[in-house]
Design a protein around this motif. Structure first.
Motif, PDB file in Angstrom:
ATOM      1  N   PHE A 209      -3.799   4.539   2.205  1.00  0.00           N
ATOM      2  CA  PHE A 209      -5.242   4.881   2.904  1.00  0.00           C
ATOM      3  C   PHE A 209      -5.123   6.211   3.056  1.00  0.00           C
ATOM      4  CE2 PHE A 209      -2.291   2.120   5.352  1.00  0.00           C
ATOM      5  CZ  PHE A 209      -1.966   3.055   6.267  1.00  0.00           C
ATOM      6  N   ASN A 210      -4.140   7.062   3.239  1.00  0.00           N
ATOM      7  CA  ASN A 210      -4.164   8.508   3.456  1.00  0.00           C
ATOM      8  C   ASN A 210      -3.832   9.210   2.412  1.00  0.00           C
ATOM      9  OD1 ASN A 210      -1.408   8.075   3.786  1.00  0.00           O
ATOM     10  ND2 ASN A 210      -1.240   8.949   5.549  1.00  0.00           N
ATOM     11  N   ARG A 211      -4.554   9.026   1.182  1.00  0.00           N
ATOM     12  CA  ARG A 211      -4.029   9.845  -0.026  1.00  0.00           C
ATOM     13  C   ARG A 211      -4.141  11.226   0.035  1.00  0.00           C
ATOM     14  NH1 ARG A 211      -7.729   6.107  -3.907  1.00  0.00           N
ATOM     15  NH2 ARG A 211      -9.167   6.865  -2.608  1.00  0.00           N
TER      16      ARG A 211
ATOM     17  N   SER B   7      -7.298   6.272 -15.084  1.00  0.00           N
ATOM     18  CA  SER B   7      -6.236   5.648 -14.318  1.00  0.00           C
ATOM     19  C   SER B   7      -6.649   4.162 -14.145  1.00  0.00           C
ATOM     20  CB  SER B   7      -6.195   6.209 -13.009  1.00  0.00           C
ATOM     21  OG  SER B   7      -7.185   6.242 -12.099  1.00  0.00           O
ATOM     22  N   SER B   8      -7.964   3.754 -14.368  1.00  0.00           N
ATOM     23  CA  SER B   8      -8.329   2.254 -14.206  1.00  0.00           C
ATOM     24  C   SER B   8      -8.072   1.524 -15.333  1.00  0.00           C
ATOM     25  CB  SER B   8      -9.940   2.269 -13.725  1.00  0.00           C
ATOM     26  OG  SER B   8     -10.749   2.923 -15.074  1.00  0.00           O
ATOM     27  N   GLU B   9      -7.864   2.248 -16.374  1.00  0.00           N
ATOM     28  CA  GLU B   9      -7.628   1.812 -17.894  1.00  0.00           C
ATOM     29  C   GLU B   9      -6.048   1.407 -17.929  1.00  0.00           C
ATOM     30  OE1 GLU B   9     -11.183   0.962 -18.211  1.00  0.00           O
ATOM     31  OE2 GLU B   9     -10.087   0.601 -20.063  1.00  0.00           O
ATOM     32  N   ARG B  10      -5.354   1.905 -17.195  1.00  0.00           N
ATOM     33  CA  ARG B  10      -3.743   1.730 -17.344  1.00  0.00           C
ATOM     34  C   ARG B  10      -3.487   0.317 -17.168  1.00  0.00           C
ATOM     35  NH1 ARG B  10      -2.891   7.140 -13.736  1.00  0.00           N
ATOM     36  NH2 ARG B  10      -3.993   8.400 -15.257  1.00  0.00           N
ATOM     37  N   LEU B  11      -2.567  -0.152 -18.049  1.00  0.00           N
ATOM     38  CA  LEU B  11      -1.932  -1.493 -17.977  1.00  0.00           C
ATOM     39  C   LEU B  11      -1.572  -1.811 -16.570  1.00  0.00           C
ATOM     40  CD1 LEU B  11      -1.553  -3.953 -20.058  1.00  0.00           C
ATOM     41  CD2 LEU B  11       0.831  -3.275 -20.050  1.00  0.00           C
ATOM     42  N   PRO B  12      -2.036  -2.944 -15.939  1.00  0.00           N
ATOM     43  CA  PRO B  12      -1.696  -3.469 -14.418  1.00  0.00           C
ATOM     44  C   PRO B  12      -0.065  -3.712 -14.590  1.00  0.00           C
ATOM     45  CG  PRO B  12      -3.777  -4.293 -14.989  1.00  0.00           C
ATOM     46  CD  PRO B  12      -3.326  -3.804 -16.302  1.00  0.00           C
ATOM     47  N   LEU B  13       0.662  -3.393 -13.534  1.00  0.00           N
ATOM     48  CA  LEU B  13       2.081  -3.826 -13.569  1.00  0.00           C
ATOM     49  C   LEU B  13       2.365  -5.336 -14.118  1.00  0.00           C
ATOM     50  CD1 LEU B  13       3.065  -1.378 -10.657  1.00  0.00           C
ATOM     51  CD2 LEU B  13       3.766  -1.130 -13.290  1.00  0.00           C
TER      52      LEU B  13
ATOM     53  N   HIS C 195       0.881  -1.192  -0.046  1.00  0.00           N
ATOM     54  CA  HIS C 195      -0.035  -0.064  -0.200  1.00  0.00           C
ATOM     55  C   HIS C 195       0.752   1.131  -0.089  1.00  0.00           C
ATOM     56  CE1 HIS C 195      -3.105  -2.939   0.927  1.00  0.00           C
ATOM     57  NE2 HIS C 195      -2.639  -3.194   1.819  1.00  0.00           N
ATOM     58  N   VAL C 196       2.043   1.293  -0.597  1.00  0.00           N
ATOM     59  CA  VAL C 196       2.877   2.366  -0.789  1.00  0.00           C
ATOM     60  C   VAL C 196       2.872   2.986  -1.974  1.00  0.00           C
ATOM     61  CG1 VAL C 196       5.479   3.281  -0.738  1.00  0.00           C
ATOM     62  CG2 VAL C 196       4.396   1.808   1.336  1.00  0.00           C
ATOM     63  N   ILE C 197       2.641   4.070  -2.451  1.00  0.00           N
ATOM     64  CA  ILE C 197       2.671   4.699  -3.651  1.00  0.00           C
ATOM     65  C   ILE C 197       3.893   5.539  -3.712  1.00  0.00           C
ATOM     66  CG2 ILE C 197       0.469   4.199  -4.981  1.00  0.00           C
ATOM     67  CD1 ILE C 197      -0.463   6.628  -4.151  1.00  0.00           C
ATOM     68  N   HIS C 198       4.924   5.338  -4.639  1.00  0.00           N
ATOM     69  CA  HIS C 198       6.024   6.457  -4.727  1.00  0.00           C
ATOM     70  C   HIS C 198       5.590   7.711  -5.178  1.00  0.00           C
ATOM     71  CE1 HIS C 198       9.943   8.089  -5.834  1.00  0.00           C
ATOM     72  NE2 HIS C 198      10.513   7.262  -5.338  1.00  0.00           N
ATOM     73  N   ARG C 199       4.960   8.022  -6.255  1.00  0.00           N
ATOM     74  CA  ARG C 199       4.488   9.332  -6.721  1.00  0.00           C
ATOM     75  C   ARG C 199       5.636  10.211  -7.236  1.00  0.00           C
ATOM     76  NH1 ARG C 199       0.645  12.454  -2.945  1.00  0.00           N
ATOM     77  NH2 ARG C 199       2.516  12.801  -1.757  1.00  0.00           N
ATOM     78  N   ASP C 200       6.791   9.803  -7.100  1.00  0.00           N
ATOM     79  CA  ASP C 200       7.816  10.570  -7.860  1.00  0.00           C
ATOM     80  C   ASP C 200       8.732   9.935  -8.534  1.00  0.00           C
ATOM     81  OD1 ASP C 200       9.933  13.246  -6.352  1.00  0.00           O
ATOM     82  OD2 ASP C 200       8.749  13.214  -8.285  1.00  0.00           O
ATOM     83  N   ILE C 201       8.456   8.803  -9.628  1.00  0.00           N
ATOM     84  CA  ILE C 201       9.052   8.401 -10.154  1.00  0.00           C
ATOM     85  C   ILE C 201       9.658   9.218 -11.415  1.00  0.00           C
ATOM     86  CG2 ILE C 201       9.192   6.396 -11.868  1.00  0.00           C
ATOM     87  CD1 ILE C 201       8.905   5.353  -9.075  1.00  0.00           C
ATOM     88  N   LYS C 202      10.969   9.330 -11.537  1.00  0.00           N
ATOM     89  CA  LYS C 202      11.756  10.170 -12.572  1.00  0.00           C
ATOM     90  C   LYS C 202      13.128   9.897 -12.513  1.00  0.00           C
ATOM     91  CE  LYS C 202      12.017  13.972  -9.482  1.00  0.00           C
ATOM     92  NZ  LYS C 202      11.225  15.544  -9.246  1.00  0.00           N
ATOM     93  N   PRO C 203      13.914   9.992 -13.643  1.00  0.00           N
ATOM     94  CA  PRO C 203      15.329   9.629 -13.862  1.00  0.00           C
ATOM     95  C   PRO C 203      15.924   9.992 -12.654  1.00  0.00           C
ATOM     96  CG  PRO C 203      14.433  10.298 -15.933  1.00  0.00           C
ATOM     97  CD  PRO C 203      13.534  10.631 -15.174  1.00  0.00           C
ATOM     98  N   GLU C 204      15.808  11.366 -12.024  1.00  0.00           N
ATOM     99  CA  GLU C 204      16.582  12.008 -10.938  1.00  0.00           C
ATOM    100  C   GLU C 204      16.446  11.074  -9.743  1.00  0.00           C
ATOM    101  OE1 GLU C 204      15.536  14.958 -13.664  1.00  0.00           O
ATOM    102  OE2 GLU C 204      14.466  13.396 -12.943  1.00  0.00           O
ATOM    103  N   ASN C 205      15.314  10.135  -9.649  1.00  0.00           N
ATOM    104  CA  ASN C 205      15.244   9.549  -8.392  1.00  0.00           C
ATOM    105  C   ASN C 205      15.584   8.006  -8.540  1.00  0.00           C
ATOM    106  OD1 ASN C 205      14.208  11.579  -6.875  1.00  0.00           O
ATOM    107  ND2 ASN C 205      12.071  11.209  -7.261  1.00  0.00           N
TER     108      ASN C 205
ATOM    109  N   GLU D  45      -8.499  13.054  -6.662  1.00  0.00           N
ATOM    110  CA  GLU D  45      -7.913  11.670  -6.003  1.00  0.00           C
ATOM    111  C   GLU D  45      -7.174  10.808  -6.916  1.00  0.00           C
ATOM    112  OE1 GLU D  45      -9.008  11.862  -2.606  1.00  0.00           O
ATOM    113  OE2 GLU D  45      -9.144  10.047  -2.593  1.00  0.00           O
ATOM    114  N   HIS D  46      -5.956  10.185  -6.201  1.00  0.00           N
ATOM    115  CA  HIS D  46      -5.073   9.393  -7.134  1.00  0.00           C
ATOM    116  C   HIS D  46      -4.744   8.273  -6.432  1.00  0.00           C
ATOM    117  CE1 HIS D  46      -2.426  12.320  -4.963  1.00  0.00           C
ATOM    118  NE2 HIS D  46      -1.924  11.136  -4.667  1.00  0.00           N
ATOM    119  N   ASP D  47      -4.443   7.110  -7.081  1.00  0.00           N
ATOM    120  CA  ASP D  47      -4.055   5.929  -6.288  1.00  0.00           C
ATOM    121  C   ASP D  47      -2.838   5.256  -7.052  1.00  0.00           C
ATOM    122  OD1 ASP D  47      -6.568   4.068  -8.143  1.00  0.00           O
ATOM    123  OD2 ASP D  47      -4.679   4.764  -8.655  1.00  0.00           O
ATOM    124  N   ALA D  48      -2.399   4.105  -6.707  1.00  0.00           N
ATOM    125  CA  ALA D  48      -1.126   3.448  -7.044  1.00  0.00           C
ATOM    126  C   ALA D  48      -1.109   3.608  -8.791  1.00  0.00           C
ATOM    127  CB  ALA D  48      -1.164   1.882  -6.674  1.00  0.00           C
ATOM    128  N   SER D  49      -2.066   3.661  -9.448  1.00  0.00           N
ATOM    129  CA  SER D  49      -1.910   3.877 -10.805  1.00  0.00           C
ATOM    130  C   SER D  49      -1.308   4.947 -11.196  1.00  0.00           C
ATOM    131  CB  SER D  49      -3.272   3.820 -11.444  1.00  0.00           C
ATOM    132  OG  SER D  49      -4.197   5.134 -11.420  1.00  0.00           O
TER     133      SER D  49
END
Ligand code: AK4
Length: 273
Positions: A163-165, A250-256, A132-142, A185-189
């Motif tokens: 749970f605390n988006r 976001s619900s239509e994105r290819l699941p990982l 239940h962890v989303i990173h939210r800042d995926i980019k080359p610098e990280n 609202e946003h989630d893991a997607s």
């Protein structure tokens, strides 16, 4: 550095080595813990700057989140300590440094190298989302590179437990999915979207919605104005995968887990990651 919980670290526990880089909030140094001789990276943050930006709570949350994450493609945060003026993060050292410097040097990556990186990122994000962890800042610098050339996701400074988006804007605009740009609202997607942006940037050398003005980037993101340049030549399988991740709904994105079964990944990613 074994996970010696509740160990009260002090600066004198470390020999400080060369500077590794400088971030927005402070510098990163190579360091060696004196008793174990273990090599680490020490990120030094100035409390004054953290207070100004009201990010103290983010550091505590990052340490809390990272204390539960153990994955070969996630950079370890072993612990932290502070003194009068600074906060110190004790981090796993990534000997081959920052991925974005590698990308700048090569301009763009081969399909095999890009697919190998994307597959290892997908495995790390499946692991995070499972907790239940989303990173939210995926980019080359990280992203950093380990001793065997493997990718390490670093800097969970913007990560949250789902749970605390939160609706706050974070990271550079380029990587934000429509729902975060429109701050709904946003989630893991959101991490699937950013991984799609990253895949595009690995193959072309720049992110898909890049524009001179922030307002243009914003418009291109919310319209998903996705275009594939004629050069460099990129396989249709790669474009197919990217098109299935950069989807507005976001619900239509290819699941990982489906990403790991995609033809382009199966045919190009090195299984060792
Ligand atoms: O990257 C470089 O400059 C050079 N480099 N080269 C090798 C190497 N090996 C390990 N780490 C490096 N750098 C630190 C990477 C981070 C990991 N985790 C972080 N967390 C964070 O910054 N949190 C944070 C800070 C300020 C505010 C808030 Cl809210 C959160 S930074 C390395």
């Amino acid at each position: 550095v074994p996970a010696v919980e509740k160990q009260r670290w002090v600066l004198n526990d470390f020999d400080i080595g060369k500077p590794l880089g400088r971030g927005k909030f402070g510098h990163v140094y190579l360091a060696r813990e004196k008793r174990s001789n273990h090599i680490v990276a020490l990120k030094v943050l100035f409390k004054s700057q953290l207070k100004q930006s009201q990010v103290e709570h983010q550091i505590r949350r990052e340490v809390e989140i990272q204390s539960h994450l153990r994955h070969p493609n996630i950079l370890r945060l072993y612990g932290y300590f502070y003194d009068q003026k600074r906060v110190y993060l004790i981090l796993e050292y990534a000997p081959k440094g920052e991925l974005y410097k590698e990308l700048q040097k090569c301009k763009y990556f081969s399909e095999k190298r890009a697919a190998t990186y994307i597959a290892s990122m997908a495995r790390a994000l499946i692991y995070c989302h499972g907790k239940h962890v989303i990173h939210r800042d995926i980019k080359p610098e990280n992203l950093l590179i380990g001793a065997q050339g493997e990718l390490k996701i670093a800097d969970f400074g913007w990560a949250v437990h789902t749970f605390n988006r939160r609706k706050t804007m974070c990271g550079t605009l380029d990587y934000l999915p429509p729902e975060m740009v429109e701050s709904v609202e946003h989630d893991a997607s959101v991490d699937i979207w950013s991984l799609g942006i990253l895949c595009y940037e690995f193959l072309y050398g720049f992110p898909p919605f890049e524009a001179k003005e922030h307002s243009d980037t914003y418009r291109r993101i919310v319209l998903v104005d996705l275009k594939f340049p004629p050069k460099p030549i990129v396989s249709s399988a790669a474009k197919d995968l990217i098109s299935k991740m950069l989807v507005k709904d976001s619900s239509e994105r290819l699941p990982l887990h489906k990403l790991l079964e995609h033809t382009w990944i199966v045919q190009n990613a090195d299984p060792s990651g």
